[in-house]
Structures are given as C-alpha cells and as structure tokens.
Scaffold this motif. Sequence first.
Motif, mmCIF file in Angstrom:
data_model
loop_
_atom_site.group_PDB
_atom_site.id
_atom_site.type_symbol
_atom_site.label_atom_id
_atom_site.label_comp_id
_atom_site.label_asym_id
_atom_site.label_seq_id
_atom_site.Cartn_x
_atom_site.Cartn_y
_atom_site.Cartn_z
ATOM 1 N N GLN A 5 0.719 -1.119 -0.198
ATOM 2 C CA GLN A 5 -0.391 0.297 0.279
ATOM 3 C C GLN A 5 0.805 2.071 -0.096
ATOM 4 O OE1 GLN A 5 -2.145 1.598 3.990
ATOM 5 N NE2 GLN A 5 -3.804 0.769 2.680
ATOM 6 N N PRO A 6 0.780 2.174 -1.155
ATOM 7 C CA PRO A 6 1.495 3.044 -1.035
ATOM 8 C C PRO A 6 1.417 4.891 0.180
ATOM 9 C CG PRO A 6 0.049 3.436 -2.826
ATOM 10 C CD PRO A 6 -0.006 1.807 -1.774
ATOM 11 N N ALA A 7 2.346 4.673 0.534
ATOM 12 C CA ALA A 7 2.217 5.986 1.576
ATOM 13 C C ALA A 7 1.887 7.343 1.268
ATOM 14 C CB ALA A 7 3.963 6.200 2.395
ATOM 15 N N ASP A 8 1.688 7.626 -0.264
ATOM 16 C CA ASP A 8 1.797 8.986 -1.089
ATOM 17 C C ASP A 8 1.022 7.792 -2.331
ATOM 18 O OD1 ASP A 8 0.402 10.595 -2.059
ATOM 19 O OD2 ASP A 8 2.141 12.069 -1.645
ATOM 20 N N ILE A 9 -0.340 7.387 -3.170
ATOM 21 C CA ILE A 9 -0.600 7.245 -4.010
ATOM 22 C C ILE A 9 -0.196 8.229 -4.790
ATOM 23 C CG2 ILE A 9 -3.031 7.101 -3.534
ATOM 24 C CD1 ILE A 9 -3.036 4.786 -5.076
ATOM 25 N N LYS A 10 -0.331 9.524 -3.945
ATOM 26 C CA LYS A 10 -0.392 10.374 -5.993
ATOM 27 C C LYS A 10 1.027 10.995 -6.197
ATOM 28 C CE LYS A 10 -4.654 12.755 -3.583
ATOM 29 N NZ LYS A 10 -5.313 14.100 -3.604
ATOM 30 N N ARG A 11 2.243 10.226 -5.233
ATOM 31 C CA ARG A 11 3.052 10.356 -5.758
ATOM 32 C C ARG A 11 4.193 8.725 -5.682
ATOM 33 N NH1 ARG A 11 5.163 15.277 -1.550
ATOM 34 N NH2 ARG A 11 7.550 15.393 -3.458
ATOM 35 N N VAL A 43 9.560 -4.565 -11.005
ATOM 36 C CA VAL A 43 9.237 -3.438 -9.988
ATOM 37 C C VAL A 43 8.875 -2.151 -10.455
ATOM 38 C CG1 VAL A 43 11.196 -4.464 -9.230
ATOM 39 C CG2 VAL A 43 11.649 -2.545 -11.010
ATOM 40 N N THR A 44 8.478 -1.735 -12.331
ATOM 41 C CA THR A 44 7.579 -1.044 -13.021
ATOM 42 C C THR A 44 6.521 -0.716 -12.082
ATOM 43 O OG1 THR A 44 6.741 -2.295 -14.499
ATOM 44 C CG2 THR A 44 9.285 -1.179 -14.925
ATOM 45 N N LYS A 45 5.833 -1.682 -12.108
ATOM 46 C CA LYS A 45 4.264 -1.649 -11.360
ATOM 47 C C LYS A 45 3.472 -0.614 -10.473
ATOM 48 C CE LYS A 45 2.601 -5.604 -13.823
ATOM 49 N NZ LYS A 45 1.428 -7.077 -13.456
ATOM 50 N N PHE A 46 5.556 -0.786 -9.466
ATOM 51 C CA PHE A 46 4.858 -0.641 -8.466
ATOM 52 C C PHE A 46 4.846 1.176 -8.722
ATOM 53 C CE2 PHE A 46 6.765 -4.350 -6.771
ATOM 54 C CZ PHE A 46 6.582 -4.618 -5.753
ATOM 55 N N PHE A 47 5.194 1.509 -10.152
ATOM 56 C CA PHE A 47 5.239 3.596 -9.969
ATOM 57 C C PHE A 47 4.735 3.600 -10.913
ATOM 58 C CE2 PHE A 47 9.423 1.884 -9.061
ATOM 59 C CZ PHE A 47 9.870 2.807 -7.269
ATOM 60 N N SER A 102 6.310 8.247 -7.517
ATOM 61 C CA SER A 102 7.634 8.073 -7.469
ATOM 62 C C SER A 102 8.376 8.336 -7.020
ATOM 63 C CB SER A 102 8.051 9.283 -8.785
ATOM 64 O OG SER A 102 7.796 9.952 -8.471
ATOM 65 N N GLU A 103 7.635 8.850 -6.041
ATOM 66 C CA GLU A 103 8.810 9.517 -4.340
ATOM 67 C C GLU A 103 7.968 8.281 -3.363
ATOM 68 O OE1 GLU A 103 8.598 13.156 -4.188
ATOM 69 O OE2 GLU A 103 8.920 13.526 -5.531
ATOM 70 N N SER A 104 7.357 7.750 -3.566
ATOM 71 C CA SER A 104 7.002 7.334 -2.368
ATOM 72 C C SER A 104 6.841 5.858 -1.840
ATOM 73 C CB SER A 104 5.338 6.408 -2.481
ATOM 74 O OG SER A 104 4.528 6.295 -1.015
ATOM 75 N N GLY A 105 7.088 5.720 -0.399
ATOM 76 C CA GLY A 105 7.352 4.326 0.504
ATOM 77 C C GLY A 105 6.211 3.570 0.033
ATOM 78 N N PHE A 106 6.261 2.384 0.824
ATOM 79 C CA PHE A 106 5.339 1.516 1.137
ATOM 80 C C PHE A 106 4.955 0.855 2.436
ATOM 81 C CE2 PHE A 106 6.779 1.954 -3.492
ATOM 82 C CZ PHE A 106 5.194 1.999 -3.869
ATOM 83 N N ASP A 107 3.564 0.292 2.452
ATOM 84 C CA ASP A 107 3.353 -0.410 3.882
ATOM 85 C C ASP A 107 3.361 -1.112 3.349
ATOM 86 O OD1 ASP A 107 3.537 1.637 5.110
ATOM 87 O OD2 ASP A 107 1.825 2.292 5.355
ATOM 88 N N LEU A 108 3.021 -2.760 4.082
ATOM 89 C CA LEU A 108 3.622 -4.004 3.354
ATOM 90 C C LEU A 108 2.748 -4.843 4.330
ATOM 91 C CD1 LEU A 108 3.805 -6.917 1.749
ATOM 92 C CD2 LEU A 108 6.377 -7.303 2.932
#
Length: 367
Positions: A102-108, A196-200, A110-116
């Motif tokens: 789950q992205p910490a900031d789905i609107k960004r 990994v491209t799917k994460f962005f 390209s810069e966001s970290g993730f909660d697993l």
Amino acid sequence: MAQIGDQVRYLNSVGGGRIVKIEGQMAYVDEDGFETPVLLKECVVVAHAGQEPSRTTFVQPKAAPKAAAPVAEKAAPAPAPAPLPVEETDGGDVMNVVIGYQPADIKRLSESGFDLYMVNDSNYFIAFTYLTKADGEGWVMRSRGVIEPNIQEFIAEVAREDIVKMDRIAVQLIAWKEGRNFDLKPAVSVEIAPDVTKFFKLHCFREGEYFDTPVLSFDIVRNDDPCGKSAKASKTVVSEKQQVDARQLERAMRSKKNADSRPKPVKKQHAVRNGVIEVDLHIDELVDTVAGLSRADMLNLQIDEFRRVMDANLGNHGAKIVFIHGKGEGVLRSALMKELKYRYKTCRVQDASFLEYGYGATQVTIP
C-alpha cells in the motif's frame, strides 16, 4: 474572697499577679511592676499570701500506640489472561495467503514508500518470514512473526529505494492450530520475481478481495496451492494430486502465444560521435512496432539492448558510451542504475553532457 498578698489570675481575661491593694470591690494587681485595677469577682486565687503558687503541669497525653500494620503476604502473580478462543470460519481449513503493498502517498508514486500487509485467510496460525534479494546479492530477511487466523496484519515498511533494487521476493510459511486437532499443512516457500515498474504505475494499484484501499497484491497461497514463479511445498507431506486449473492453463497458453507474436528488436549499428558511442534506448528506436507490447515488455527490451551494448564493449578499455533514456518517470534510468551497480560495478557513471543530450542521458566509461 481574695485578700491582699494573694496570687490571682483573671477569670475572663489573660493575665494575673499579686494583689497589692483592695479598695471596695476593686483589687489592684501587680503585673511585673504595673498595678492593674480588676474587679475582685474577676480574680481567682491561685495561692494565698505567703504560699508558693502551685504549678500545674499539663502532660500531653500519649497517643494510643498504633496497631502494627499486618505484614502483607506476598501477592501471588496474577494469572495470565487466557487467550481468546479462535473463531473458525467455514472453509477456513483451506489456506489463502496474500501480501499487499500500500503506497504511503499514492498521488506521488515516484517518491512514495510502501506499507506491506499480509492477509491470513484461514483457520490456521501462520509463522512467516518475508525476504528480499537484490540482483547480485544474497537474501535479506525483512520481517518475521506469527499471524493469527482470519486477519490482515501490517508486517513491514518498504522504502522506495528498496523497491527499485528489489529483484526477488520470498515468503516462507508454517501453519498450525492451537488447542485442537488439525490437518497438517506442508511448509511453503514462495519466490516471486516482481515487475518493479508496476510499483510506479497508478493503474496497477486497485482494491480487491481483501483490501479496501488500492494496493499492489501478490498471491502467496491460493486454495492450499503455493503461488509464484518458484513455489514449492515441503515434500514431507504427500498431498493429493493437484488438478489443472483451466483458467491458469488458458492464461499460460495465451501468454506463450503473445510472446511468440511480440516484435523482435531491430539490430542496428549505433552512432559514434567524437569517439563516444551513442545508444538511443527509446523503444521506437529498438523495434519497428510496439503492437502487443506491455510496458514491462518494452522495459525488458530496453534493458536487453543496454546489456548487449555493455557486454560488447567490456574489452574496449576507456570507451565512452552515452545511453539516451529520456527523462519520463525515471523508471528506465533507475533500472539502468541498478544494472550498473550490480552487473557493471567497475564502470564509471555520470550524467551525459546537458548541452548535447539534455537531462535524459547517462554516460558510462569502461575501465
């Protein structure tokens, strides 16, 4: 009745002394050399003339001794609360395990970290390990623990930098029940090679069966069967013969058909200018058509061309190669940096000349 010479004290006021004179109903009392007139009826004799006044001693009554506090017996430790009974669900003896980023900031992105998060959709307790592997390096354990039955639980924070260089994901599971009989489940080890491209990419994050918010999810166990590209179960348990899932077979056949019909890269000679090899990695420079190609397919073709050029020039010491990748979302550049860090780590890397190539090019020098 008080007489001259008597020691008196006053009845309704403070003070007293010796009577030195009496006139009618008035007595004159000597108080430290001063004669004070006082009514006789207000004088109380404490000692007659010629007698020493008696000394009344007021003794502070002793307080009753406090009863000794009873010695408290050492309190026995409180018993640990009994664990709540597990409420089993119908069909919960068939294991389903899913992980979701789950992205910490789905609107960004390209810069966001993730909660697993990990979902344990079963009546079993599950001990797990979550591991990752970067290309050219060994496995690293990122999280471990136990997840209770029929629950979704946060297990790790994943930084953007770790996503970019993540080459493999592995999840290992051991299942059991507490306080009751159960069917033994084989230990599971699932290895996933994520794109990994799917994460962005925003469209890759969606809600699903187990998540109310957009996540990028991966099945680990589906209906007791391990998933992933390198999934295996412990052979200490003999399971029933698995039936072929028709939908999985159809997807596999379609995937092979699509792979056979994908455009092949065009082999071309790259330009050499001022002794510098220029390699344009824009996809339309590598293939005649992008029909049937996904974003992941395009990225793989670009990486394959990058490796082909690098491998062909590794013996050309001092050679300079400029890879033109464009600015875009930075996914291709990040993939190239990963290749250079782990596969071509001895090469020198720098941004190419801005005046000649703009922001979207990287120069590599062969040592």
